[in-house]
Design an enzyme around this catalytic site. Structure first.
Site, short mmCIF file in Angstrom:
data_model
loop_
_atom_site.label_atom_id
_atom_site.label_comp_id
_atom_site.label_asym_id
_atom_site.label_seq_id
_atom_site.Cartn_x
_atom_site.Cartn_y
_atom_site.Cartn_z
N ASP A 77 0.77 -1.12 -0.09
CA ASP A 77 -0.07 0.01 0.12
C ASP A 77 0.89 1.28 0.02
O ASP A 77 2.11 1.23 -0.45
CB ASP A 77 -1.00 0.05 1.37
CG ASP A 77 -2.06 0.47 0.83
OD1 ASP A 77 -2.38 1.71 0.56
OD2 ASP A 77 -3.45 -0.15 0.98
N HIS A 154 -3.93 5.83 3.17
CA HIS A 154 -4.55 4.54 2.76
C HIS A 154 -3.97 3.44 3.35
O HIS A 154 -4.43 2.48 3.88
CB HIS A 154 -4.48 4.52 1.15
CG HIS A 154 -5.45 3.50 0.65
ND1 HIS A 154 -5.02 2.30 0.54
CD2 HIS A 154 -6.62 3.72 0.04
CE1 HIS A 154 -6.08 1.72 -0.06
NE2 HIS A 154 -6.95 2.57 -0.29
N SER A 486 -11.07 -1.34 -0.87
CA SER A 486 -9.77 -1.12 -0.27
C SER A 486 -9.73 -1.58 1.23
O SER A 486 -8.80 -2.08 1.91
CB SER A 486 -9.21 0.08 -0.15
OG SER A 486 -8.63 0.27 -1.52
#
Length: 712
Positions: A77, A154, A486
């Protein structure tokens, strides 16, 4: 030369001109080559909703606190914010597993001696592919760190969701969602592989960097890999996709890989990450909501959904006052300021496809807040807003508009503050944006495989990154709400870590099988799960086998196992050449991979936990093999069938008797179309039960008898 791949497979990435690439491709030693493409990211209460509570009245510890310390989860990520409490070393943490070969790599604002511990045991970053593709990072436009440190948030969020340590009494923006934050496997170890970088405030991941991360992760000794990125269709062939190649090599080494299925829904056929050797995860809701009152003139009250911290008061106006045609878009602003005004916007005018468009327009008009009317399937407070926004459905939006039209004066409206309510909202419901099947790459394998929480997920966040990432947002938070597939993918990664710890001898295929065959398809009201983006019940194209059920997956009873040779046969059946398949394999002694004798087995016979018949014209029989992994070595399973409409289904044998653990039995399923149908999907189920376990496989049949009724 950018990278040399040595551990999981043999290869390299380099910057070549077309002539060099063509010359290289002609060499006998080169099996395949492809251009590095760019992929995009798919961007507290959820674990309680899944039944994995950290509080337990019984003396035995719950699974989250009993398993996982021997498992390493790799997160591909945007990096990690190591100061978050979620990544602190748990009390009495055991030593790092002896199988671990990885390391923490230092860089900008990241010191391995300070930031790594017995929780965060690995941290690497991969930038060469990104900068060769896009040039050096422009730090004025895209704040970033040349290190494993995360700016976009994220990666911190997904890592927190999968394996974050237990942190009590936390809440998101506006003190909403207060509770105990933790990952699915809070005792598991975390290894971060920063493969994605900020470009125009979006996460971009190049395939050269992704493949380098897979190579290192295999060498380092991770047990589970979670990756929340992908590319919209048309999908690349498996042998030209770094994610698929890397996941294949990982599966060969016994590493479970889980991907998000994409955010391109609700249209069918757009699901991403469809390889049968990895798990593809859809997104769905939990039973938490954030009701927000709208009070007009102290007499007319409605309720919407929002994340608003305090009451906001202003005059209420329709969008036509400030935007041409009442279309709430940036370019439609009439240059009239809306100070101390709350604007009512409709998604249907324009139309305004994304709520962010209306929010940007309201900010440009200097409004105090926004009431946004859209489809009832989109009334979800998913993330923190740049401007306070209350979501209502079209019905309530129309009622507000009619009140405005009949009011003799400009109404005054009060909105907020929002509340946190648990258990009153029916859940799960599939998120409207979650990508749907069937697979455009291999329609004979059901994708997505499973659904998991992916709406309004509260998890760790970098304190120096604003919650919206937008310029002008100067808020600082440590926990943030995010939505997307996600967010659902790391939920399944956390479950995989628990299963791997509880059953160290299970293969990635066994873990996938346990998750799929124990999934459920009914919501908290005992009705079928709804498909967001419509008002209809979800089918396997929306949710795969169903919603993940971690506690049941711990003891599935039976499992469907697959081996490398099964994947090879799958690739042969979809037309890949020997050379193309060799590019996927770790070891291949034989010059011939696809033997003619294999042709009698189709991909419908692939030993997957779900059963898909992509084109049923005549009677057809397929085979499945299951292994007994239940606590009782001697047990008897009986079959039950929910037949797809228009299809006769027969199973032989109808009883399976097991006398020992790990014993295998095969069964055969015969499908026969019983009505004329053209291009229609129908669905059913096969359930094997011994009175305690319920081993369920979805049936997906595409009827295409083209007006020809088969003879008996």
């Amino acid at each position: 030369m950018l990278y040399s791949y040595n551990y999981g497979f043999s290869g390299f990435s380099a910057k070549l001109n077309p002539t060099q690439a063509a010359s290289l491709a002609k060499l006998d030693q080169v099996i395949t080559f492809f251009k590095s493409k760019s992929l995009k990211l798919h961007t507290t209460r959820s674990w309680d909703f899944l039944g994995l509570t950290v509080y337990n009245a019984r003396r035995t510890p719950p699974p989250q606190l009993a398993y996982g310390s021997d498992i390493v989860v790799g997160i591909f990520d945007t990096g990690i914010w190591p100061e978050s409490e979620n990544f602190r070393e748990p009390p009495n943490a055991k030593p790092i597993p002896s199988s671990w070969n990885g390391r923490c790599v230092g860089g900008e604002d990241f010191d391995p001696t300070v930031h790594c511990n017995r929780k965060l045991i690995g941290a690497r970053f991969y930038l060469r592919g990104f900068e060769e593709t896009y040039g050096p990072i422009d730090f004025r436009r895209d704040p970033e760190y040349r290190s494993p440190r995360d700016y976009l948030g994220h990666g911190t969020h997904t890592a927190s969701t999968a394996v974050g340590s237990v942190v009590r009494n936390v809440s998101g923006f506006s003190d909403l969602g207060r509770g105990t934050a933790r990952g699915g496997a809070p005792l598991a170890r975390l290894a971060v592989f920063k493969t994605c970088w900020g470009k125009d405030l979006e996460g971009v991941c190049t395939e050269a960097d992704i493949l380098a991360a897979f190579d290192d992760a295999i060498h380092d000794g991770v047990h589970v890999i979670s990756a929340s990125f992908g590319s919209s269709p048309p999908l690349s062939p498996f042998f030209e996709s770094s994610a698929d190649i890397g996941a294949f090599h990982a599966a060969e080494r016994g590493i479970s890989v889980v991907f998000s299925c994409g955010n391109d829904g609700p249209d069918p056929g757009v699901v991403q990450n469809v390889s049968p050797w990895a798990v593809s995860v859809a997104a769905s809701t939990v039973d938490r909501s954030f009701p927000t009152r709208i009070v007009i003139d102290d007499s007319f009250t409605l309720t919407g959904q929002s994340l608003i911290s305090q009451e906001i008061t202003g005059t209420l106006e329709v969008a036509t006052t400030y935007f041409s045609g009442g279309v709430c878009k940036w370019e439609n602003w009439l240059k009239i300021l809306a100070r101390e005004t709350i604007i009512l916007c409709f998604s249907t005018l324009g139309p305004v496809q994304f709520i962010e468009e209306a929010q940007a327009a309201a900010i440009r008009a200097n409004a105090s807040a926004l009431i946004f009317a859209a489809s009832p399937t989109k009334q979800l407070a998913e993330e923190v807003d740049m401007i306070p926004t209350v979501r209502v459905d079209i019905l309530h939006g129309t009622m507000i508009r009619n009140y405005l039209a009949s009011s003799p004066k400009v109404p005054v409206v009060k909105v907020g503050p929002s509340e946190t309510v648990i258990g009153e909202t029916t859940a799960p419901t599939v998120a409207y944006f979650s990508s749907r099947g069937p697979s455009s790459q291999s329609p004979d394998i059901l994708k997505p495989d499973i659904t998991a929480p992916g709406i309004g997920i509260l998890a760790a966040w970098p304190s120096k990154t604003p919650p919206t990432l937008l310029p002008g947002d100067h808020r600082s938070i440590e926990w943030n709400f995010q939505s997307g597939t996600s967010m659902s993918s790391p939920h399944v990664a956390g479950v995989m870590a628990l299963l791997q710890s509880a059953h160290p001898d299970w293969s990635p295929a066994a873990i996938r099988s346990a998750i799929m065959t124990t999934a459920y398809t009914r919501d908290t009201s005992y009705d079928l799960i709804l498909s967001g983006g419509s008002m209809k019940s979800a089918d396997p194209s929306d949710i795969g086998a169903g919603h993940v059920n971690p506690l049941k997956a711990m003891d599935p009873g039976l499992i469907y196992n697959t081996r490398t040779e099964d994947y090879v046969l799958f690739l042969c059946n979809i037309g890949y050449t020997d050379e193309q398949i060799k590019s996927m394999l770790l070891h291949s002694e034989s010059s011939t991979i696809c033997f003619p004798s294999h042709s009698y087995r189709t991909n419908a016979d692939f030993n997957y936990p779900s059963i898909t018949i992509p084109s049923l014209r005549f009677t057809r029989t397929i085979k499945r093999t299951v292994s007994n992994v239940g606590p009782n070595k001697s047990t008897v399973y009986f079959v039950d069938i929910i037949r797809p409409v228009g299809v006769e289904v027969a199973i032989w044998p109808q009883i399976m008797v097991f006398s020992k653990c790990q014993q295998e039995h095969s069964y055969y399923v015969t499908f026969k179309p019983t009505k004329i149908s053209s291009a229609r999907y129908v669905f059913g189920e096969i359930i094997w039960t011994d009175g305690f376990h319920r081993v369920r496989s979805p049936l997906v049949v595409f009827l295409s008898n083209g007006g020809l009724f088969p003879s008996s």
